[in-house]
Design an enzyme around this catalytic site. Structure first.
Site, short mmCIF file in Angstrom:
data_model
loop_
_atom_site.label_atom_id
_atom_site.label_comp_id
_atom_site.label_asym_id
_atom_site.label_seq_id
_atom_site.Cartn_x
_atom_site.Cartn_y
_atom_site.Cartn_z
N GLY A 16 -4.46 -1.97 4.39
CA GLY A 16 -3.45 -1.62 5.36
C GLY A 16 -2.55 -0.51 4.87
O GLY A 16 -1.92 0.20 5.66
N GLU A 19 -6.05 4.20 1.49
CA GLU A 19 -7.40 4.18 0.93
C GLU A 19 -7.36 4.54 -0.55
O GLU A 19 -6.42 5.18 -1.04
CB GLU A 19 -8.29 5.17 1.69
CG GLU A 19 -9.77 4.96 1.47
CD GLU A 19 -10.61 5.47 2.64
OE1 GLU A 19 -11.84 5.39 2.56
OE2 GLU A 19 -10.02 5.93 3.63
N ASP A 143 4.42 -10.37 -10.05
CA ASP A 143 3.16 -10.75 -9.39
C ASP A 143 1.99 -10.81 -10.37
O ASP A 143 0.90 -10.28 -10.11
CB ASP A 143 2.85 -9.79 -8.24
CG ASP A 143 1.83 -10.37 -7.25
OD1 ASP A 143 1.75 -11.62 -7.14
OD2 ASP A 143 1.11 -9.60 -6.60
#
Length: 395
Positions: A16, A19, A143
């Site tokens: 989303g 690329e 994360d």
């Protein structure tokens, strides 16, 4: 700005955000990875500014010169960034970084193939070293997970690189010092829900938060499951489960190996603004890494193997939730909030964030496994929430 030209190679994946391609400078030199997104999007903006502040090759090299120990931080380095006008109408921003090997979740498979104690010891020690560098730049990662840990580019590499800095925030600034312990509703539950720290659940992270995220990973890597996996659709229930788990931590980790228990207890004992003792953290695993020696490996194994690679095995406890529950989703902040968080005082004059829409989840298609960003795109792990902006104004 560096007056370089990058020639795109094959596509590695789509999401989303935009690329990903391989690329070489002027079609020569080492192959790199390029992340590209339209200017009206926002996710890459945050990561670009982290790399410009903390991941330039000269900054990391200077840091390494000051260290007396042989362990060095492992993260992809900034090789280029900028904007590109395609066909005169389509404006893109891009980030060029090192190309690495496959991510660890290609081996771990979200718990199907738990790691051995030797592997966990090596991974944890290396991640601690990289976190030490990140924390020295006043950033927290927020994360850490197998999908964001990539092997080095060399065949049979046992080096572990930390990637994906889209949720990085600063825990301290020169002007105001260490942030205060204060809930922030805008950032509550940010990250991959099964690993989010208790601080992260209230939206306020610091150095100890990264270590707690790593603690939950270590438990998952050894056992193949976590008690709250089946609750992943409800962040508040996951938060409550973690609070209860930590409250009775001695009973809940009693069967884990001593080095792991020592690591967990020390990490969970830290105060919010306390600087971790990174040497102590690495020291917990020193003997296990030494025992493994040259036998340590992260070679791919067939699904179902209890302990891939070599090293002393640890007890594996699997939960039905591993099979019955979908991979937990990764939560992120709105683009505007992420942009504001990423801007340091000196950057404020260079870029002006504007109101943006809440991002949508990225639909990921993986086309090649050999990229720095396959970690965020593996179908077996959560996809990163996209943050689409109405507009990103840049000077």
């Amino acid at each position: 700005l560096a007056k370089k030209q990058w020639v795109l190679g094959k596509t590695l994946g789509k999401g989303g955000f935009g690329e990903i391609y391989t690329a070489k400078e002027s079609a020569k030199g080492e192959e790199r990875v390029v992340k590209i997104e339209p200017h009206e999007n926002g996710p890459l903006f945050v990561e670009m500014h982290f790399f410009m502040r903390a991941a330039k090759p000269d900054l990391v090299a200077e840091y390494n010169k000051t260290r007396k120990i042989k362990e060095k931080p492992l993260l992809p380095l900034l090789r280029g960034s900028g904007s590109y006008m395609h066909k005169g109408t389509e404006n893109y921003r891009f980030l060029v970084i090192d190309k690495l090997g496959k991510d660890l979740d290609k081996i771990f498979e979200n718990g199907k193939n738990p790691f051995s104690l030797a592997q966990v010891s090596s991974i944890t020690s290396q991640v601690v070293t990289t976190l030490e560098y990140l924390h020295s730049t006043s950033h927290t990662h927020n994360d850490i997970k197998a999908a964001n840990l990539l092997l080095g580019p060399e065949p049979d590499s046992i080096q572990i690189y930390l990637v994906d800095f889209g949720l990085c925030v600063k825990y301290s600034t020169e002007s105001s010092g260490h942030k205060e312990y204060k809930p922030d509703p805008r950032k509550m539950h940010d990250g991959t829900i099964e690993y989010v720290s208790r601080d992260g659940h209230i939206g306020c992270t610091s150095r100890r938060s990264d270590l707690e995220v790593l603690v939950f990973n270590v438990i998952h890597w050894l056992r193949g499951s976590l008690p709250w996996v089946s609750l992943s659709a409800d962040p508040k229930k996951v938060q409550a489960a973690k609070e209860a788990y930590v409250k009775d931590i001695d009973a809940n980790i009693k069967e884990l190996p001593k080095p792991v228990k020592d690591f967990i207890k020390y990490s969970l004992s830290l105060k919010f603004d306390q600087a971790p003792d990174y040497d102590k953290l690495r020291g917990f695993f020193k003997d296990e890494i030494s025992k493994a020696g040259k036998n340590l490996s992260f070679s791919t194994v067939n699904s179902g193997s209890a302990t891939p690679g070599k090293g002393r095995k640890t007890k594996v406890v699997k939960s039905p939730a591993v099979k019955s529950s979908p991979a937990p989703s990764k939560r992120g902040r709105k683009a505007k909030e992420a942009l504001e968080e990423s801007q340091s005082e000196e950057e404020a004059a260079d870029s002006t964030p504007v109101p943006v829409k809440r991002g949508r989840k990225a639909k990921i298609v993986v086309e090649d496994s050999q990229s720095e960003d396959e970690a965020a795109m593996s179908s077996s792990v959560p996809a990163k929430r996209g943050r689409k902006a109405k507009k990103v104004a840049e000077d």
